[in-house]
Motif scaffolding. Structure first.
Motif, mmCIF file in Angstrom:
data_model
loop_
_atom_site.group_PDB
_atom_site.id
_atom_site.type_symbol
_atom_site.label_atom_id
_atom_site.label_comp_id
_atom_site.label_asym_id
_atom_site.label_seq_id
_atom_site.Cartn_x
_atom_site.Cartn_y
_atom_site.Cartn_z
ATOM 1 N N GLY A 1 1.007 -1.311 -0.062
ATOM 2 C CA GLY A 1 -0.081 -0.063 -0.052
ATOM 3 C C GLY A 1 0.966 1.208 -0.123
ATOM 4 N N ALA A 2 1.841 1.104 0.585
ATOM 5 C CA ALA A 2 2.953 2.306 0.765
ATOM 6 C C ALA A 2 3.436 2.595 -0.561
ATOM 7 C CB ALA A 2 3.895 2.001 1.608
ATOM 8 N N TRP A 3 4.138 1.772 -1.128
ATOM 9 C CA TRP A 3 4.347 1.742 -2.593
ATOM 10 C C TRP A 3 3.443 2.342 -3.520
ATOM 11 C CZ3 TRP A 3 9.386 2.608 -3.532
ATOM 12 C CH2 TRP A 3 10.371 2.291 -2.663
ATOM 13 N N LEU A 4 2.260 1.762 -3.524
ATOM 14 C CA LEU A 4 1.171 2.099 -4.202
ATOM 15 C C LEU A 4 0.915 3.588 -4.355
ATOM 16 C CD1 LEU A 4 -0.845 1.354 -6.218
ATOM 17 C CD2 LEU A 4 -2.738 0.829 -4.610
ATOM 18 N N SER A 5 0.748 4.147 -2.918
ATOM 19 C CA SER A 5 0.700 5.348 -2.483
ATOM 20 C C SER A 5 1.592 6.419 -3.302
ATOM 21 C CB SER A 5 0.314 5.936 -1.110
ATOM 22 O OG SER A 5 -0.433 4.977 -0.405
ATOM 23 N N LEU A 6 2.864 5.955 -3.158
ATOM 24 C CA LEU A 6 4.184 6.569 -3.603
ATOM 25 C C LEU A 6 3.960 6.625 -5.043
ATOM 26 C CD1 LEU A 6 6.783 7.835 -2.576
ATOM 27 C CD2 LEU A 6 7.992 5.738 -3.315
ATOM 28 N N SER A 7 3.765 5.555 -5.698
ATOM 29 C CA SER A 7 3.418 5.665 -7.115
ATOM 30 C C SER A 7 2.432 6.554 -7.775
ATOM 31 C CB SER A 7 3.092 4.228 -7.720
ATOM 32 O OG SER A 7 1.913 3.972 -7.359
ATOM 33 N N ILE A 8 1.596 6.646 -6.835
ATOM 34 C CA ILE A 8 0.389 7.623 -7.380
ATOM 35 C C ILE A 8 0.861 9.255 -7.155
ATOM 36 C CG2 ILE A 8 -1.767 8.775 -6.590
ATOM 37 C CD1 ILE A 8 -2.856 5.725 -5.710
ATOM 38 N N ALA A 9 1.765 9.296 -6.033
ATOM 39 C CA ALA A 9 2.118 10.765 -5.779
ATOM 40 C C ALA A 9 3.113 10.941 -6.900
ATOM 41 C CB ALA A 9 2.914 10.667 -4.417
#
Length: 362
Positions: free
Chosen positions: A182-190
């Motif tokens: 989830g953290a990497w997914l949020s980072l990818s969106i940012a």
């Protein structure tokens, strides 16, 4: 309402400076150097703390032994990969200048490539710092302002395009390996949001030639001068798909060669690293460093890269050694020549100097 750029850019004596003079003498923030040094200091502290933290869980003697036994042939290969990145960076400017009729020898652009790559790492400005310094160098090399500002914008657009492609590819690889949390997914969106926003802003300003810049922004003198320069953009070059494609290819090659440097560094210290793993580790570490306000990505890049390499099966000591060797080639070794070249390129064009005029085309 948009301010009258041509009127606002005039001097107090009523004389409008030449576009070349305006471009070369774009002012720098008086506190930029102080802020950059403060950021470097904070970054070095973060880096020192990170290395100490990692070695707390590893073995310091093993780490030193790993560095001492690094294979010189693999280190030489890593050095060659880094030298090639400067050629690719210079190639971006070369292909644009060739299209505008202001071609310069590729060898004369290599020093500007070093300035650009170093400044983009040293100054957290999304690639703008290095581009501004390079464009000053182009003007002092006799490139007219329409060709120079066009080269700047094509380089910016191609950089963001290549970065977006590299970043998305790295996140796809992370998903393939089953580690897209989830953290990497949020980072990818940012990351995607930031890069698309920056690229969209550059594209909008380019195609409108600055007409959409808000009136409030144009109260700032550097923005006024830059808006005047945007009116000289060669839109025929911006719309040339071949030129843009060539620039994107060169920019992508820079990312691939940087990843290859990490791959060579890993093999130099005995880290069994696949090309895909090296690419993913390097790009994701770059993404984290980009979203961090710390100049040079000190600490953030190293921590992410070591974490990724360790996650992919590398030992802490070898992962740290490979990462520090990479940073030695990409950052620390080019620092002295980079700082010297930046100082040289920052020198203003002598008063009254002229350069060939290009023509802006619709």
């Amino acid at each position: 309402m948009v301010a009258d750029v041509s009127r606002s850019a005039s001097t107090s004596e009523g004389v409008t400076p030449s576009p070349e003079a305006v471009l070369v003498n774009l002012p720098d923030h008086p506190h930029a150097t102080l802020g950059m040094m403060a950021g470097w200091g904070a970054g070095l502290l973060v880096l020192a703390g990170l290395v100490t933290f990692i070695l707390h869980f590893g073995d310091f003697e093993t780490f030193l032994t790993t560095l001492r036994r690094a294979d010189p042939l693999w280190l030489a290969a890593a050095a060659l990969c880094q030298l090639a990145t400067y050629g690719c960076a210079a190639g971006v400017w070369w292909c644009v200048l060739r299209r505008t009729g202001a071609a310069r020898p590729l060898t004369s652009l290599l020093s500007l490539a070093l300035v650009e790559l170093f400044a983009n790492q040293a100054l957290p400005s999304g690639g703008v710092s290095g581009s501004i310094m390079v464009i000053r160098g182009l003007v002092r090399r006799g490139v007219g302002s329409p060709a120079a500002i066009t080269a700047l914008l094509v380089a910016g657009l191609s950089y963001y395009t290549a970065y977006l492609l590299a970043g998305l590819s790295a996140f796809v690889l992370l998903w393939h390996f089953g580690d897209l949390s989830g953290a990497w997914l949020s980072l990818s969106i940012a990351f995607v949001a930031v890069v698309v926003l920056l690229a969209g802003a550059v594209l909008a300003v380019t195609r409108s030639r600055g007409r959409f810049i808000p009136h409030a922004v144009l109260r700032w003198q550097p923005a006024i001068r830059f808006s005047a320069l945007l009116r000289q953009v060669r839109l025929d070059t911006i719309r040339d798909g071949r030129v843009v494609f060539e620039a994107v290819v060169f920019q992508c090659a820079v990312f691939l060669l940087d990843a290859a440097t990490l791959w060579c560094a890993g093999h130099a210290v005995g880290l069994a690293l696949s090309p895909a793993s090296a690419f993913m580790s390097f790009v994701l570490a770059s993404v984290v460093a980009t979203l961090s306000p710390i100049p040079l990505g000190l600490g953030t890049f190293e921590g992410t890269c070591v974490g990724m390499l360790h996650l992919l099966g590398g030992g802490l000591e070898t992962s740290l050694a490979a990462t520090l060797i990479l940073r030695g080639f990409t950052l620390w070794l080019p620092m002295l020549p980079g700082l010297w070249l930046i100082r040289r390129e920052m020198k203003a064009m002598p008063t009254g100097a002229t350069s060939p005029q290009g023509t802006a085309q619709a």
